[in-house]
Design a protein around this motif. Sequence first.
Motif, mmCIF file in Angstrom:
data_model
loop_
_atom_site.group_PDB
_atom_site.id
_atom_site.type_symbol
_atom_site.label_atom_id
_atom_site.label_comp_id
_atom_site.label_asym_id
_atom_site.label_seq_id
_atom_site.Cartn_x
_atom_site.Cartn_y
_atom_site.Cartn_z
ATOM 1 N N PHE A 283 -2.940 1.805 -5.506
ATOM 2 C CA PHE A 283 -2.482 0.495 -5.057
ATOM 3 C C PHE A 283 -2.434 0.537 -3.484
ATOM 4 N N VAL A 284 -2.988 -0.237 -2.909
ATOM 5 C CA VAL A 284 -2.778 -0.544 -1.316
ATOM 6 C C VAL A 284 -2.365 -1.707 -1.058
ATOM 7 N N GLU A 285 -1.864 -2.403 -0.041
ATOM 8 C CA GLU A 285 -1.369 -3.642 0.260
ATOM 9 C C GLU A 285 -2.286 -4.836 0.818
ATOM 10 N N ARG A 286 -3.221 -4.244 1.360
ATOM 11 C CA ARG A 286 -4.353 -5.224 1.779
ATOM 12 C C ARG A 286 -5.940 -4.715 1.639
ATOM 13 N N ASP A 287 -7.133 -5.543 1.770
ATOM 14 C CA ASP A 287 -8.437 -4.998 1.417
ATOM 15 C C ASP A 287 -8.627 -4.039 2.313
ATOM 16 N N SER A 288 -8.371 -4.397 3.657
ATOM 17 C CA SER A 288 -8.856 -3.479 4.692
ATOM 18 C C SER A 288 -8.311 -2.080 4.230
ATOM 19 N N GLN A 289 -7.290 -1.882 3.724
ATOM 20 C CA GLN A 289 -6.577 -0.561 3.385
ATOM 21 C C GLN A 289 -7.502 0.219 2.317
ATOM 22 N N LYS A 290 -8.132 -0.786 1.491
ATOM 23 C CA LYS A 290 -8.886 -0.262 0.467
ATOM 24 C C LYS A 290 -10.154 0.553 0.783
ATOM 25 N N ALA A 291 -10.595 -0.512 2.067
ATOM 26 C CA ALA A 291 -11.678 0.287 2.689
ATOM 27 C C ALA A 291 -11.631 1.485 3.073
ATOM 28 N N ILE A 292 -10.560 1.709 3.601
ATOM 29 C CA ILE A 292 -10.108 3.015 4.381
ATOM 30 C C ILE A 292 -9.985 4.131 3.320
ATOM 31 N N ILE A 293 -9.070 3.848 2.257
ATOM 32 C CA ILE A 293 -9.068 4.853 1.331
ATOM 33 C C ILE A 293 -10.183 5.091 0.576
ATOM 34 N N VAL B 61 -5.015 10.067 6.729
ATOM 35 C CA VAL B 61 -4.958 8.608 6.895
ATOM 36 C C VAL B 61 -3.918 8.007 7.951
ATOM 37 N N ARG B 62 -4.120 6.891 8.671
ATOM 38 C CA ARG B 62 -3.206 6.510 9.757
ATOM 39 C C ARG B 62 -1.891 5.954 9.291
ATOM 40 N N GLU B 63 -1.225 5.850 10.479
ATOM 41 C CA GLU B 63 0.347 5.611 10.242
ATOM 42 C C GLU B 63 0.782 4.884 9.186
ATOM 43 N N GLU B 64 0.142 3.741 9.436
ATOM 44 C CA GLU B 64 0.957 2.601 8.270
ATOM 45 C C GLU B 64 0.344 2.670 7.039
ATOM 46 N N LEU B 65 -0.953 3.389 6.758
ATOM 47 C CA LEU B 65 -1.361 3.502 5.454
ATOM 48 C C LEU B 65 -0.595 3.923 4.445
ATOM 49 N N PRO B 66 -0.141 5.399 4.714
ATOM 50 C CA PRO B 66 0.569 5.876 3.762
ATOM 51 C C PRO B 66 1.674 5.214 3.104
ATOM 52 N N HIS B 67 2.385 4.273 3.720
ATOM 53 C CA HIS B 67 3.577 3.573 3.251
ATOM 54 C C HIS B 67 2.996 2.422 2.542
ATOM 55 N N SER B 68 1.799 2.306 2.549
ATOM 56 C CA SER B 68 1.325 1.029 1.650
ATOM 57 C C SER B 68 0.770 1.613 0.425
ATOM 58 N N LEU B 69 0.639 2.734 0.274
ATOM 59 C CA LEU B 69 -0.054 3.465 -0.825
ATOM 60 C C LEU B 69 0.842 4.068 -2.091
ATOM 61 N N ALA B 70 0.275 3.329 -3.305
ATOM 62 C CA ALA B 70 1.121 3.797 -4.377
ATOM 63 C C ALA B 70 -0.005 4.103 -5.413
ATOM 64 N N VAL B 71 0.557 5.103 -6.235
ATOM 65 C CA VAL B 71 -0.186 5.690 -7.369
ATOM 66 C C VAL B 71 0.395 5.831 -8.567
ATOM 67 N N GLN B 72 -0.411 5.217 -9.634
ATOM 68 C CA GLN B 72 0.207 5.161 -10.767
ATOM 69 C C GLN B 72 -0.921 5.519 -12.093
ATOM 70 N N VAL B 73 -0.452 6.423 -12.854
ATOM 71 C CA VAL B 73 -1.250 7.011 -14.086
ATOM 72 C C VAL B 73 -1.275 5.992 -14.950
ATOM 73 N N THR C 9 -6.052 -3.647 -4.681
ATOM 74 C CA THR C 9 -4.830 -4.353 -3.621
ATOM 75 C C THR C 9 -3.934 -5.113 -4.363
ATOM 76 N N LEU C 10 -2.493 -4.754 -4.045
ATOM 77 C CA LEU C 10 -1.355 -5.355 -4.459
ATOM 78 C C LEU C 10 -0.848 -5.694 -3.277
ATOM 79 N N LYS C 11 -0.994 -6.982 -2.950
ATOM 80 C CA LYS C 11 -0.469 -7.579 -1.643
ATOM 81 C C LYS C 11 0.855 -7.460 -1.351
ATOM 82 N N ASP C 12 1.298 -6.606 -0.401
ATOM 83 C CA ASP C 12 2.682 -6.642 0.128
ATOM 84 C C ASP C 12 3.625 -6.082 -1.095
ATOM 85 N N TRP C 13 3.259 -5.094 -1.725
ATOM 86 C CA TRP C 13 4.037 -4.822 -2.765
ATOM 87 C C TRP C 13 5.424 -4.012 -2.160
ATOM 88 N N GLN C 14 5.255 -3.445 -1.141
ATOM 89 C CA GLN C 14 6.690 -3.058 -0.537
ATOM 90 C C GLN C 14 7.584 -3.958 -0.421
#
Length: 352
Positions: A291-301, A254-266, A336-341
């Motif tokens: 969790f991602v920060e934007r809907d566009s990222q959701k689409a990519i994942i 996945v592209r550069e900015e997306l990994p930072h926006s991704l969080a995973v929780q069981v 999507t969890l907007k701007d969680w970082q």
Amino acid sequence: MRFPSDDELMDGPNACEDFEDDGFEGAELIDEESDLSDSDERDAGLIGAGYNENFRAGFIAIVGRPNVGKSTLTNALVGQKIAITSMRPETTRHAVRGVVQGEDYQLVLVDTPGYHRPRTLLGQRLNSEVRETLSSVDAILFCLPADQKVGPGDDFIARQLRGIKAPIIAVATKMDAVSDERLMKHLLDIDKLGDWDEIIPVSAIKGNQVDRLKELLAHRMPLSPPLYPRDMVTDESRDTMIAELIREAALEGVREELPHSLAVQVEEIIERQKKPGQNYPAMLDIHVNLFVERDSQKAIIIGKGGSRLKHVGMRARRGIEEYLGRRVYLHLHVRTLKDWQKDPKMLGRLGF
Ligand SMILES: Nc1nc2c(ncn2[C@@H]2O[C@H](COP(=O)(O)OP(=O)(O)OP(=O)(O)O)[C@@H](O)[C@H]2O)c(=O)[nH]1
Ligand SMILES: [Mg+2]
């Protein structure tokens, strides 16, 4: 010892590769099955029982810029995968403990997040985690990758390490990736950078010098009974290991900015009922939020028709089944969890 404010940090050279992203249509649940092997739940041994008086044990921090090979080295030293790795910088997000069990020593490694110039509140918290780890260890491994020149980011960390009393071993990581000539130059540059107790080149991927590094570390540990049970490899919780294996699978490609926006929780793990006569462990249904920060990222994942998410599920499942020793059925939910970082409340909710 003075540690810098986050603003003083310098970026180091970190390679990031581009990729092509998929299109997308709607969210998907993934469910895959596979063969299993029997579980071998470990019983914790008695800490310190029967140890000899020459036994050595202690904590070792593994530090360096992002993407220099800290987690790969941790796994190689432990002899088992306990920390996720990726070609993207800033993969590790919490101090991961791994235990190296020698005959007459025990090394408790603390793999830390890459020390970097923070862009978000999450980044600041990761740096704080590194600083806290450094203040309480018996030795430090400072990793500098042979395939990159020693740069301002390394120099910055080196200066911060100067006041530390614990022995510091500078590790030239990724020695397999360069020529002997380049490695020599790198070792000289590392030598110029500071006053190290040892300098050692290693390849965690090829296993070169990993045993030698264990010996060097063991000699520098204080005399002490074992700190952890003698058969323990990590104190990571089961849910964290599962979430991390899914994040690792999702980071691939996945592209550069997306990994930072991704969080995973069981969210939940439910054990299915065994069938009559079933003599192997029951399958687990594992419900996970990505969790991602934007809907566009959701689409990519998720990818076109859910194709990318399906791949993530398949890759992650293999690692999770190997780790748990039983079959699992993954239910991945992308949200999507907007701007969680940048949000203290959401960071808290995600465990940062
Ligand atoms: N050739 C080679 N590549 C390596 C070696 N060790 C690590 N790498 C690669 O370097 C990349 C980063 O490795 P990680 O172990 O995730 O690096 P890290 O320092 O933990 O990164 P952060 O957690 O982001 O700080 C991955 O693509 C690894 O496969 C090595 O010994 N040789
Ligand atoms: Mg790491």
